[in-house]
Motif scaffolding. Structure first.
Motif, PDB file in Angstrom:
ATOM      1  N   GLY A   1       0.840  -1.125  -0.037  1.00  0.00           N
ATOM      2  CA  GLY A   1      -0.020  -0.105   0.081  1.00  0.00           C
ATOM      3  C   GLY A   1       1.041   1.133  -0.203  1.00  0.00           C
ATOM      4  O   GLY A   1       0.591   2.198  -0.654  1.00  0.00           O
ATOM      5  N   LEU A   2       1.830   1.402   0.870  1.00  0.00           N
ATOM      6  CA  LEU A   2       2.921   2.463   0.868  1.00  0.00           C
ATOM      7  C   LEU A   2       3.538   2.610  -0.461  1.00  0.00           C
ATOM      8  O   LEU A   2       3.618   3.677  -1.053  1.00  0.00           O
ATOM      9  CB  LEU A   2       3.774   2.310   2.058  1.00  0.00           C
ATOM     10  N   ALA A   3       3.851   1.444  -1.318  1.00  0.00           N
ATOM     11  CA  ALA A   3       4.491   1.705  -2.425  1.00  0.00           C
ATOM     12  C   ALA A   3       3.763   2.112  -3.507  1.00  0.00           C
ATOM     13  O   ALA A   3       3.879   2.906  -4.396  1.00  0.00           O
ATOM     14  CB  ALA A   3       4.914   0.175  -2.873  1.00  0.00           C
ATOM     15  N   LEU A   4       2.364   1.785  -3.579  1.00  0.00           N
ATOM     16  CA  LEU A   4       1.518   2.207  -4.591  1.00  0.00           C
ATOM     17  C   LEU A   4       0.976   3.845  -4.018  1.00  0.00           C
ATOM     18  O   LEU A   4       0.857   4.567  -5.171  1.00  0.00           O
ATOM     19  CB  LEU A   4       0.117   1.495  -4.359  1.00  0.00           C
ATOM     20  N   VAL A   5       1.008   4.190  -2.955  1.00  0.00           N
ATOM     21  CA  VAL A   5       0.657   5.713  -2.645  1.00  0.00           C
ATOM     22  C   VAL A   5       2.099   6.626  -3.028  1.00  0.00           C
ATOM     23  O   VAL A   5       1.680   7.446  -3.550  1.00  0.00           O
ATOM     24  CB  VAL A   5       0.502   5.699  -0.989  1.00  0.00           C
ATOM     25  N   THR A   6       3.258   5.852  -2.894  1.00  0.00           N
ATOM     26  CA  THR A   6       4.327   6.512  -3.396  1.00  0.00           C
ATOM     27  C   THR A   6       4.455   6.885  -4.884  1.00  0.00           C
ATOM     28  O   THR A   6       4.474   7.897  -5.285  1.00  0.00           O
ATOM     29  CB  THR A   6       5.429   5.881  -2.731  1.00  0.00           C
ATOM     30  N   ALA A   7       4.229   6.016  -5.550  1.00  0.00           N
ATOM     31  CA  ALA A   7       4.056   5.788  -6.970  1.00  0.00           C
ATOM     32  C   ALA A   7       2.976   6.792  -7.368  1.00  0.00           C
ATOM     33  O   ALA A   7       3.179   7.793  -8.280  1.00  0.00           O
ATOM     34  CB  ALA A   7       3.702   4.443  -7.623  1.00  0.00           C
ATOM     35  N   GLY A   8       1.631   6.825  -6.742  1.00  0.00           N
ATOM     36  CA  GLY A   8       0.600   7.664  -7.301  1.00  0.00           C
ATOM     37  C   GLY A   8       1.031   9.140  -6.958  1.00  0.00           C
ATOM     38  O   GLY A   8       0.856  10.032  -7.831  1.00  0.00           O
ATOM     39  N   PHE A   9       1.912   9.377  -5.825  1.00  0.00           N
ATOM     40  CA  PHE A   9       2.304  10.678  -5.604  1.00  0.00           C
ATOM     41  C   PHE A   9       3.317  11.085  -6.555  1.00  0.00           C
ATOM     42  O   PHE A   9       3.340  12.340  -6.831  1.00  0.00           O
ATOM     43  CB  PHE A   9       3.001  10.785  -4.042  1.00  0.00           C
TER      44      PHE A   9
END
Length: 118
Positions: A14-22
């Motif tokens: 989840g943190l990796a997806l949020v970082t990629a989205g950011f």
């Protein structure tokens, strides 16, 4: 208290997806297909021209006095396309085709006049 490896993996993903989205901010970096991107631009342009013709017809009907026909020109369509949609150069033939199509669809023959058929 033992740590669950599945939960930790879920949180890390989840943190990796949020970082990629950011980082990407929700936009695609390059189109998947050049042909599809060009087709999408063409569809958007023609849709915007049709909307511009609709807006020009509505504006001309509002401006017309009671009992007088509304006069819609191809120049009105190009002006609306440039003001509302940012199309800096619109071919006269493109704007006239869009105006003819929307003129017929809006049943304007009774209360409107246009130069799109010349």
């Amino acid at each position: 208290m033992p740590h669950d490896p599945g939960g930790l993996l879920f949180v890390a993903l989840g943190l990796a997806l949020v970082t990629a989205g950011f980082v990407w901010r929700g936009r695609v970096l390059r189109p998947l297909s050049v042909k599809r991107a060009q087709a999408a631009v063409s569809r958007d342009r023609s849709r915007n021209l049709l909307r511009s013709a609709d807006m020009a017809i509505a504006e001309a009907r509002r401006r017309a006095a009671r009992g007088e026909p509304a006069i819609i020109t191809v120049g009105d369509v190009t002006r609306v396309a440039s003001q509302h949609y940012g199309h800096l150069s619109v071919e006269r033939e493109e704007a006239a085709a869009a105006l003819r199509q929307r003129y017929e669809a809006a049943n304007c023959r009774m209360d409107c006049m246009t130069d799109a058929f010349n």
